[in-house]
Structure formats: C-alpha cells, structure tokens
Design an enzyme around this catalytic site. Structure first.
Site, PDB file in Angstrom:
ATOM      1  N   GLY A  55      40.097  48.332  39.584  1.00  0.00           N
ATOM      2  CA  GLY A  55      39.334  47.094  40.256  1.00  0.00           C
ATOM      3  C   GLY A  55      40.030  45.926  40.688  1.00  0.00           C
ATOM      4  O   GLY A  55      41.235  45.711  39.975  1.00  0.00           O
ATOM      5  N   SER A  56      39.500  45.079  41.439  1.00  0.00           N
ATOM      6  CA  SER A  56      40.247  43.777  41.811  1.00  0.00           C
ATOM      7  C   SER A  56      39.836  42.728  40.673  1.00  0.00           C
ATOM      8  O   SER A  56      38.828  43.153  39.794  1.00  0.00           O
ATOM      9  CB  SER A  56      39.717  43.253  43.275  1.00  0.00           C
ATOM     10  N   HIS A  58      42.270  41.666  38.555  1.00  0.00           N
ATOM     11  CA  HIS A  58      42.917  41.827  37.535  1.00  0.00           C
ATOM     12  C   HIS A  58      44.501  41.560  37.914  1.00  0.00           C
ATOM     13  O   HIS A  58      45.326  41.747  37.215  1.00  0.00           O
ATOM     14  CB  HIS A  58      43.140  43.550  36.784  1.00  0.00           C
ATOM     15  N   ASP A 111      36.548  54.929  37.032  1.00  0.00           N
ATOM     16  CA  ASP A 111      37.729  55.494  37.214  1.00  0.00           C
ATOM     17  C   ASP A 111      38.048  56.934  37.049  1.00  0.00           C
ATOM     18  O   ASP A 111      38.777  57.561  37.853  1.00  0.00           O
ATOM     19  CB  ASP A 111      38.980  54.584  36.521  1.00  0.00           C
ATOM     20  N   HIS A 221      36.740  43.257  31.081  1.00  0.00           N
ATOM     21  CA  HIS A 221      35.344  42.975  31.708  1.00  0.00           C
ATOM     22  C   HIS A 221      34.428  42.206  31.211  1.00  0.00           C
ATOM     23  O   HIS A 221      33.327  41.988  31.730  1.00  0.00           O
ATOM     24  CB  HIS A 221      35.283  44.266  32.428  1.00  0.00           C
TER      25      HIS A 221
END
Length: 334
Positions: A55-56, A58, A111, A221
C-alpha cells in the site's frame, strides 16, 4: 489533520506521477498500468526478477527500493491497501527474463490474496514461474509459537536487501527465495507509537492515544499494540524494544547483526539517533557486534509518530548481501 494535497481521491496517482518525474533516470511507469513501475537500472547479469509492493503511505517504501541491487519493479496499492493483481502481473511480465520472478511482501491478508492471484495468473496465462517470500518480522503481532501469523513491518527492508543481492549474484529462483526466507527468519522488529496518522480521505486519526502516552507494538497501519502506558525516555523505550526482540530470537555474545532504527513518518532524525545510541550501547554490553547500521525513515506510516527497531542476525552469506551495493532513488549504499 492538515494535508498538502489536491484531491484526496487523486493522491496515489499524483504521487506516482511526481515520483516518476523526479527520478527519470531510475524508474519508468508501464503504459499498461499506471500502478506498475519498473527500474531503468536493471542488472544484465540477473537471471531472476524481484518484485515488491504494497500500500501507499509507507514511503520511501515501496517505490524507493526499485533500482540497482534491490527490486526490479513495484506494484503500488491504495493507501494502506494491497495492490490489485493486475499491476502485479504487469510488472511480472515486464521484468521476467525467462528464469522467473520472486514476489516479496508483508504478511497481510490483502497482499497474500492479491499476490497469490497474480502468481497464478502469471503461471497460467504467461507461463512465468513465480516464487514468493512473506515477511513476518513484527514480534508484537503474534506469539513466537504462531510466528507465521506475524505482520511484516520494517524488516521488509532487510528481506529486499538480501533477495536483491542474491539476484545480483546470479542465484536461481529457488535460491533467491531461500535467501529472502533466510533473511526473514533471522530478522525481528518491535515498534512504539507516539501519535497517529490520518488518511487523506477521512482526515481522522488512525488511532487514539493520550498526549502523555505511548503504545508498544503498534502496527504500521495503526493496528493495536500489546501495551499502552505513559511516555518514557528514549533509553527506556530502546531497552524495551531490544529486550523484546532478544527474547524472541537467539542472538548471543560474538554474533553479528544489522540494525535498523526506522522512523514512522514524523519523528525527527535527532530522536532516532538518540534511540540508536542506546541500542548500540545495549548490544555492545552483550558482546553483539553491529556489522552495519541504518537510521532514518525506511518504511513509514504517513505522518505517524514513533519508531521501530529491527535486528537481523547475520552469517557470512547474509553479511555479503548486506554489504552489496545498491542504487535506488530513496536508498543508496556503496
């Protein structure tokens, strides 16, 4: 919580567009999928391709680790969400040289599902062999007896490093996977959260924590940690994180390690070095040698406050991988 953005729905696409513009000598965007990026610094001696993703939010992970010595391509997901199978497959096709591609990703349900689907599609539709290695370094996310359930956090950086070096050394698919799994097996991380981040779409904090509190074991997260309490000194926090790591993996007097003190997005570099100072003191007291150290923002969580400590126990093969040079937009090692 303030954001310097245009529209919340466009943040990922505009980030990717800006990233490709900023690093034209390093990376290109595939015309078949805007979430698929590949290196312009491919090693001609490599037989096996390395694909990373997630995911974006990070950054510099995951795009920043595409380049010479590390990954050949990346599939980019929405904020804190896995990329879909389509961009993963497009990168796979672009970087395959006939010897297969290795997928590296954290142990998160989305994922696992989407990279797994992409691997099946690569096999059935493109006749490309795919190997996979999960990263499960987060000590706080599951008991040692159930370590296969653990999340991947900052230790993903060391797994990328090991697999990328193995590919550069000319290893075949199975040996690149072996190196990635070996790095993961020898890596442990533990983090502390101080302040939340907020998603651009909501502007709301990802978790609640008091002004005078910290949370040990918080996920990248905002997943709950294992203990919330009053904020302690940097030395006390470093001691707790190192103690929990060493209780989970056998690292003894005379062993060598690589150390990563990773910022989660908003903590100043000053504070990370204060934490690192105590980490090195503790390891020295135990007769553990630091072969290489890394301090900074390597795998973040938007503007979350806090940090993590990662130790990777080294043998000669992993030392060689850690020492191997890298040239990526967000990480250079000579």
């Amino acid at each position: 919580m303030k954001k310097l953005i245009n529209s919340p729905v466009d943040v990922v696409e505009e980030m990717i567009e800006g990233y490709v513009m900023a690093h034209p000598d390093y990376i290109s965007q595939l015309p078949t999928n805007k979430r698929s990026l590949v290196t312009k610094k491919a090693n001609k001696d490599r037989k096996v391709g390395i694909l990373i993703g997630g995911g974006s939010g990070h950054e510099p992970a995951f795009m920043g680790y595409v380049g010479a010595g590390m990954a050949d391509g990346v599939a980019v997901g929405n904020i804190f969400a896995s990329p879909s199978p389509d961009p993963i497959l497009e990168v796979t096709k672009a970087i395959d040289k006939g010897a297969g591609v290795v997928y590296l990703y954290g142990n998160y349900a989305g994922d696992v599902m989407n990279f797994g689907m992409a691997a099946e599609m690569a096999d059935l539709e493109e006749d490309i062999e795919v190997g996979m290695a999960l990263v499960t370094d987060d000590v706080a996310s599951a008991l040692k007896a159930e370590k296969e359930k653990r999340r991947g956090i900052a230790g993903e950086f060391f797994v990328y490093k090991a697999a990328g070096a193995a590919a550069d050394f000319g290893y075949g698919l199975n040996d690149v996977v072996r190196m990635a799994e070996k790095a993961n097996e020898n890596t442990r991380s533990m983090g502390v959260g101080l302040t939340p981040c907020s998603l651009p779409q909501t502007g709301e904090p990802s978790f609640e924590i008091g002004e005078d509190e910290m949370e040990i074991g918080l996920g990248h997260h905002g997943e709950p940690g294992i203990e919330k309490g009053k904020l302690e000194s940097a030395d006390r926090v470093a001691e707790r994180l190192v103690r929990d790591i060493l209780a989970d993996i056998e690292i003894n007097n005379g062993d060598d390690v690589a150390v990563l003190v990773n910022g989660l997005g908003s903590i100043p570099r000053m504070e990370l070095y204060i934490v690192y100072r105590r980490v090195e003191q503790l390891l020295n007291e135990l007769g553990i040698t630091i072969y290489r150290s890394y301090v900074g923002d390597y795998i973040t969580s938007l503007e979350m406050g806090g940090c993590s400590v990662t130790l990777m126990k080294l043998d000669d093969e992993l030392k060689k991988a850690v020492h191997h040079p890298v040239d990526c937009p967000m990480f250079v090692q000579k």
